[in-house]
Design a protein around this motif. Sequence first.
Motif, PDB file in Angstrom:
ATOM      1  N   SER A 439      12.623  74.363  82.512  1.00  0.00           N
ATOM      2  CA  SER A 439      12.387  75.532  83.350  1.00  0.00           C
ATOM      3  C   SER A 439      10.887  75.789  83.429  1.00  0.00           C
ATOM      4  CB  SER A 439      13.111  76.747  82.770  1.00  0.00           C
ATOM      5  OG  SER A 439      14.506  76.533  82.737  1.00  0.00           O
ATOM      6  N   ASP A 483      14.643  75.118  88.394  1.00  0.00           N
ATOM      7  CA  ASP A 483      15.778  75.688  87.690  1.00  0.00           C
ATOM      8  C   ASP A 483      16.089  74.854  86.454  1.00  0.00           C
ATOM      9  OD1 ASP A 483      15.905  77.550  89.678  1.00  0.00           O
ATOM     10  OD2 ASP A 483      17.521  76.567  90.782  1.00  0.00           O
ATOM     11  N   GLU A 484      17.024  75.335  85.662  1.00  0.00           N
ATOM     12  CA  GLU A 484      17.420  74.630  84.445  1.00  0.00           C
ATOM     13  C   GLU A 484      17.804  73.185  84.744  1.00  0.00           C
ATOM     14  OE1 GLU A 484      20.661  75.073  80.769  1.00  0.00           O
ATOM     15  OE2 GLU A 484      20.947  76.130  82.648  1.00  0.00           O
ATOM     16  N   ASN A 488      17.481  72.352  91.253  1.00  0.00           N
ATOM     17  CA  ASN A 488      17.084  72.633  92.632  1.00  0.00           C
ATOM     18  C   ASN A 488      16.258  71.509  93.256  1.00  0.00           C
ATOM     19  OD1 ASN A 488      15.069  73.336  90.757  1.00  0.00           O
ATOM     20  ND2 ASN A 488      13.993  74.575  92.279  1.00  0.00           N
TER      21      ASN A 488
END
Length: 636
Positions: A439, A483-484, A488
């Motif tokens: 992240s 994102d984690e 994305n």
Amino acid sequence: MAHLLEGIEPDGYDRRYGDRELTRRIAPYFRGRGGAVTFVTIAVIIAAAAGSAVPLLLARTVDSAVDDDGDGRLALLVTAILVAGITAWLLTLLQERTTGTLAGDVVLKLREQAFAAAMRQDMTFHDAHPTGVVVSRVTNDTQAFATLISLALSLLGQVLMIVILLTALFVINVPLALVTALVAALIVAVSLAFRRAARNASRQQQQALAEVNGYVQETLRGIAVARNHSHQESAQAELHAVNHQWFRASVRLNRLFSGIFPLLISLTGLGTVAVVLVGGHGVDAGSVSAGEWVLFLEALALFWSPLTSIASFWSQLQQGLAAGERVFALVDREPSVRQRDRVPVPRLRGEFTLRDVHFGYDADHPVLKGVSLTIPAGRTVALVGHTGAGKSSVVRLIMRAYEFQQGSIDVDGLDVRTLDLEQYRRRLGVVTQTPFLFSGTVADNIARGRPGAGRDEIEAAARAVAGGDWLAPLSQGLDTPIDEGGRNLSTGQRQIVALARVFLQDAPVLILDEATASIDPLTEAQIQEGLEALAADRTTIVVAHRLPTVRKADTIVVVDDGRIIEQGDHTTLLAQGGAYRLLYDRYFRHQQPDDDPADDPERPVHHPSPYARAVTPANGLADRNGEESVIDGHRV
């Protein structure tokens, strides 16, 4: 009851710790907080003494009232009771606040140490133990163990009060004190007998909770797969199974504590009855004063309260002790990859020599069976072969991700087992087939290649991969949030970020494990240009199934069934017509450009060679009858 808890097994590295050992292990976490510890100790002692003084002063007040010593003495005694009560309350409040801060410090340090221990473990550990189970030790168990400290200090004050009161009772009236001490000893004996069963039940309950955490984390990380294959119902059913293991363990723990607490209450009730009877007869006979009898009755409430508190907190105490065992088992677990020395590692030339290396992820299933290989410094070596042949295992051993069982691996003439492991790993630039992104932003992830790098250096590394064209589709360029796990970003974009990270790292040795397998051909061609520049004067070890990567290697090593069966460059190995030729015809040929004169496209697929006659369709390399074979997961 035992059959209800089937499946709740301790992890392989768990061990048992005695209470004394746990006490010894926790002491170092208070270093540097000597002032706070001293204050808590003094506060506990004074608060216990003040609390014990209340019933003693109350007894004197009763005797004064009966003897009619005058209002002045009664007022003085009442004032003393108020002062003692307020002192006990105030010091207890300050002690609990300070204890809370100390417990928070322990959580902070213990959690950092447990996390460092998890990070220190090699891949053998992480392969065997689900991430969620390890996370539960680092988070839940450290918190539970630190809570034990607050409870222990709180109960210490109550135990001191018991000791002070019991001493005073023996001075005032030996028979009544003996009755009180006998019941107290019986309560302590029952609690100690209950301790082992409670510890085991608490340990199983926490292990079951860790299994639930592990399953939930794994399932949510793979939620896309579950939805794509409509596995929501089966996932829910599996959660039901592990959740009910936790439920059964929790019920067992609850039954144990729900049984012990009423027993202790009953014992304290019998003790109260005994004191009332003996004290009442003493008052009637004149051997016990009214004040002394009131003292014993009043002391009973203070005396039994700590004992019943210990019983009521026993569940948390045992859970805290069991949590401590689980945390320290992780901290004490030695990695399978062990270094014999910590020789400083300068910038490597990158010459690797493997001699008769044997390796298996477990003892019963060998993966590498006597691999010997020399990788010259500054050269590019490509490892090829069918899935499961052992290619990735070779590079994982070079990376010291796993410990090999026999043989030796040298780098620049030094045994890799003698080098400082952290320094050695920093000299390796590694890109895997499925890179992981953290992240943050794209720039943050690239910067992990070399912490402290400036913005200009990060941008230069980003533009060195695929000409920097991959940045244009990103909404905020290098500042695009991730994102984690990089959800994305596309698979290709994640791979490019990982490659840019290696560019920034500027390591003398590159290890590319299918680094371009998830990238489209156009992007791959752009990346190849950057990789060629990066690989100059560097040792590059590639696990590859893509022809552009294989053809440009200085040496191609064919691995089959844990052994090296061929070595050479692309042209030489094709001319030999052996294992590499078979791989090329069945897998690489369709990647060959039509106008490339480097290879003979008319060469027959089934070239008669000793190797072709020796292998069978089962190993995925040859099929003399023209039937289908599977290579690297592809049916050809």
